[in-house]
Motif scaffolding. Structure first.
Motif, PDB file in Angstrom:
ATOM      1  N   ILE A 123       0.853  -1.207   0.000  1.00  0.00           N
ATOM      2  CA  ILE A 123       0.000   0.000   0.000  1.00  0.00           C
ATOM      3  C   ILE A 123       0.883   1.249   0.000  1.00  0.00           C
ATOM      4  N   GLU A 124       1.982   1.205   0.751  1.00  0.00           N
ATOM      5  CA  GLU A 124       2.898   2.363   0.737  1.00  0.00           C
ATOM      6  C   GLU A 124       3.464   2.588  -0.661  1.00  0.00           C
ATOM      7  N   SER A 125       3.856   1.496  -1.350  1.00  0.00           N
ATOM      8  CA  SER A 125       4.373   1.623  -2.718  1.00  0.00           C
ATOM      9  C   SER A 125       3.291   2.164  -3.656  1.00  0.00           C
ATOM     10  N   LEU A 126       2.075   1.689  -3.458  1.00  0.00           N
ATOM     11  CA  LEU A 126       0.972   2.141  -4.314  1.00  0.00           C
ATOM     12  C   LEU A 126       0.707   3.643  -4.107  1.00  0.00           C
ATOM     13  N   LYS A 127       0.770   4.075  -2.857  1.00  0.00           N
ATOM     14  CA  LYS A 127       0.567   5.508  -2.566  1.00  0.00           C
ATOM     15  C   LYS A 127       1.671   6.334  -3.216  1.00  0.00           C
ATOM     16  N   LYS A 128       2.902   5.823  -3.093  1.00  0.00           N
ATOM     17  CA  LYS A 128       4.048   6.552  -3.638  1.00  0.00           C
ATOM     18  C   LYS A 128       3.922   6.674  -5.163  1.00  0.00           C
ATOM     19  N   ALA A 129       3.560   5.565  -5.811  1.00  0.00           N
ATOM     20  CA  ALA A 129       3.410   5.583  -7.273  1.00  0.00           C
ATOM     21  C   ALA A 129       2.285   6.528  -7.681  1.00  0.00           C
ATOM     22  N   THR A 130       1.174   6.469  -6.982  1.00  0.00           N
ATOM     23  CA  THR A 130       0.022   7.312  -7.336  1.00  0.00           C
ATOM     24  C   THR A 130       0.368   8.785  -7.139  1.00  0.00           C
ATOM     25  N   ASN A 131       1.144   9.043  -6.098  1.00  0.00           N
ATOM     26  CA  ASN A 131       1.554  10.424  -5.811  1.00  0.00           C
ATOM     27  C   ASN A 131       2.515  10.966  -6.879  1.00  0.00           C
ATOM     28  N   LEU A 132       3.128  10.053  -7.659  1.00  0.00           N
ATOM     29  CA  LEU A 132       4.027  10.485  -8.737  1.00  0.00           C
ATOM     30  C   LEU A 132       3.273  10.767 -10.037  1.00  0.00           C
ATOM     31  N   SER A 133       1.966  10.661  -9.977  1.00  0.00           N
ATOM     32  CA  SER A 133       1.152  10.895 -11.168  1.00  0.00           C
ATOM     33  C   SER A 133       1.337  12.315 -11.691  1.00  0.00           C
ATOM     34  N   ALA A 134       1.221  12.463 -13.003  1.00  0.00           N
ATOM     35  CA  ALA A 134       1.281  13.811 -13.588  1.00  0.00           C
ATOM     36  C   ALA A 134      -0.013  14.556 -13.277  1.00  0.00           C
ATOM     37  N   SER A 135       0.079  15.886 -13.151  1.00  0.00           N
ATOM     38  CA  SER A 135      -1.134  16.701 -13.012  1.00  0.00           C
ATOM     39  C   SER A 135      -0.866  18.064 -13.638  1.00  0.00           C
ATOM     40  N   SER A 136      -1.930  18.732 -14.006  1.00  0.00           N
ATOM     41  CA  SER A 136      -1.805  20.032 -14.657  1.00  0.00           C
ATOM     42  C   SER A 136      -1.077  21.015 -13.737  1.00  0.00           C
ATOM     43  N   PHE A 137      -0.066  21.647 -14.218  1.00  0.00           N
ATOM     44  CA  PHE A 137       0.832  22.535 -13.458  1.00  0.00           C
ATOM     45  C   PHE A 137       1.545  21.818 -12.313  1.00  0.00           C
ATOM     46  N   GLY A 138       1.272  20.531 -12.132  1.00  0.00           N
ATOM     47  CA  GLY A 138       1.840  19.789 -10.988  1.00  0.00           C
ATOM     48  C   GLY A 138       1.095  20.046  -9.690  1.00  0.00           C
ATOM     49  N   LEU A 139      -0.105  20.627  -9.795  1.00  0.00           N
ATOM     50  CA  LEU A 139      -0.797  21.083  -8.573  1.00  0.00           C
ATOM     51  C   LEU A 139      -1.484  19.966  -7.778  1.00  0.00           C
ATOM     52  N   GLN A 140      -1.649  18.790  -8.388  1.00  0.00           N
ATOM     53  CA  GLN A 140      -2.335  17.678  -7.703  1.00  0.00           C
ATOM     54  C   GLN A 140      -3.594  18.183  -6.970  1.00  0.00           C
ATOM     55  N   PRO A 141      -4.548  18.743  -7.730  1.00  0.00           N
ATOM     56  CA  PRO A 141      -5.694  19.388  -7.061  1.00  0.00           C
ATOM     57  C   PRO A 141      -6.777  18.397  -6.609  1.00  0.00           C
ATOM     58  N   TYR A 142      -6.363  17.420  -5.840  1.00  0.00           N
ATOM     59  CA  TYR A 142      -7.261  16.391  -5.308  1.00  0.00           C
ATOM     60  C   TYR A 142      -6.588  15.796  -4.086  1.00  0.00           C
ATOM     61  N   ARG A 143      -7.342  15.042  -3.329  1.00  0.00           N
ATOM     62  CA  ARG A 143      -6.773  14.270  -2.230  1.00  0.00           C
ATOM     63  C   ARG A 143      -7.371  12.864  -2.328  1.00  0.00           C
ATOM     64  N   ILE A 144      -6.714  11.883  -1.728  1.00  0.00           N
ATOM     65  CA  ILE A 144      -7.172  10.503  -1.853  1.00  0.00           C
ATOM     66  C   ILE A 144      -7.367   9.933  -0.454  1.00  0.00           C
ATOM     67  N   VAL A 145      -8.616   9.613  -0.135  1.00  0.00           N
ATOM     68  CA  VAL A 145      -8.934   9.068   1.181  1.00  0.00           C
ATOM     69  C   VAL A 145      -8.819   7.552   1.093  1.00  0.00           C
ATOM     70  N   VAL A 146      -8.074   6.952   2.023  1.00  0.00           N
ATOM     71  CA  VAL A 146      -7.919   5.495   2.001  1.00  0.00           C
ATOM     72  C   VAL A 146      -8.720   4.922   3.174  1.00  0.00           C
ATOM     73  N   VAL A 147      -9.740   4.154   2.835  1.00  0.00           N
ATOM     74  CA  VAL A 147     -10.647   3.623   3.856  1.00  0.00           C
ATOM     75  C   VAL A 147     -10.345   2.150   4.104  1.00  0.00           C
ATOM     76  N   THR A 148     -10.132   1.808   5.379  1.00  0.00           N
ATOM     77  CA  THR A 148      -9.922   0.389   5.734  1.00  0.00           C
ATOM     78  C   THR A 148     -10.921  -0.066   6.816  1.00  0.00           C
ATOM     79  N   ASP A 149     -11.531   0.872   7.507  1.00  0.00           N
ATOM     80  CA  ASP A 149     -12.450   0.544   8.611  1.00  0.00           C
ATOM     81  C   ASP A 149     -13.659  -0.237   8.074  1.00  0.00           C
TER      82      ASP A 149
END
Ligand SMILES: Cc1cc2nc3c(=O)[nH]c(=O)nc-3n(C[C@H](O)[C@H](O)[C@H](O)COP(=O)(O)O)c2cc1C
Length: 208
Positions: free
Chosen positions: A28-54
């Motif tokens: 999961i840590e690797s998956l988060k790291k890879a997803t965080n390396l995604s390209a985005s317009s201007f590099g702004l990453q204008p989103y957040r990702i909630v990870v639910v396990t409960d």
């Protein structure tokens, strides 16, 4: 390259996960790291990702997702949530990060910040959300490819009620709106879908 293609052939939109085989913390840590390396317009990453396990929260989400099994059988639910607003303060924070990361003076980035703020100022709230939602999908694509590479199973899903997801996860209070989700874990042996051949238009037809 050929490794990536085999990973993309291996992956499929998993319909049933093995709830006794959760994704490991390291994966999961690797998956988060890879997803965080995604390209985005201007590099702004204008989103957040909630990870639910409960499990209790997943149960609530499943009820808001047409009772789809993946939402409770997968160990992790990644909820891509687009920012409703991209404020000058947010752009400034990004410039501060850029300056610190690259060792350049913050002031040197002012022209770039002004350019971004100027282009965003011309958009109304609906246009901003439309844009931030599209950025979220690029991150989803990165997550799906990375999951395949990590031998993690995933199911991208739009089949849910975003308003209910927003309420369950308290997203509007954080200036966020749910867009798309990915259930992540390991496939169940009982999921017949894994044996279905992939259906794609021929490459010769796709590329013009
Ligand atoms: C944005 C998006 C939304 C999707 N929504 C759902 C969904 O709600 N439920 C589901 O079972 N599959 C969903 N899928 C999976 C697709 O049906 C699947 O990716 C497609 O049939 C191609 O198959 P493959 O991913 O197994 O290669 C979605 C896929 C994408 C990209």
């Amino acid at each position: 390259m050929s490794n990536l293609i085999s990973a993309l052939e291996w992956r499929y939109a998993t319909k049933k996960f093995d709830s006794n085989h959760p994704a490991s913390d390291a994966d999961i840590e690797s998956l988060k790291k890879a997803t965080n390396l995604s390209a985005s317009s201007f590099g702004l990453q204008p989103y957040r990702i909630v990870v639910v396990t409960d499990p209790a929260v997943k149960q609530q989400l499943r009820a808001a997702a047409f009772d789809q099994d993946q939402v409770t059988s997968a160990s992790h639910i990644f909820v891509f949530a687009a920012k409703e607003e991209v404020s000058p303060e947010y752009v400034n924070a990004f410039m501060r990060l850029t300056a610190d990361t690259r060792g350049v003076p913050f002031e040197a980035l002012k022209g770039y910040a002004d350019y971004i703020n100027g282009s965003l100022a011309g958009k109304d709230t609906a246009a901003i959300l439309d844009w931030t939602r599209r950025q979220s999908y690029i991150a989803l694509g990165t997550l799906l490819a990375a999951a395949g590479e990590l031998k993690l199973d995933a199911c991208p899903m739009e089949g849910f009620d975003p308003a209910q997801f927003d309420e369950i996860l308290g997203l509007p209070q954080q200036g966020l709106r749910s867009v798309v989700i990915a259930a992540v874990g390991h496939r169940s042996e009982a999921d017949d879908t894994q044996h279905h051949a992939k259906v794609r238009f021929p490459v010769e037809e796709m590329f013009i």
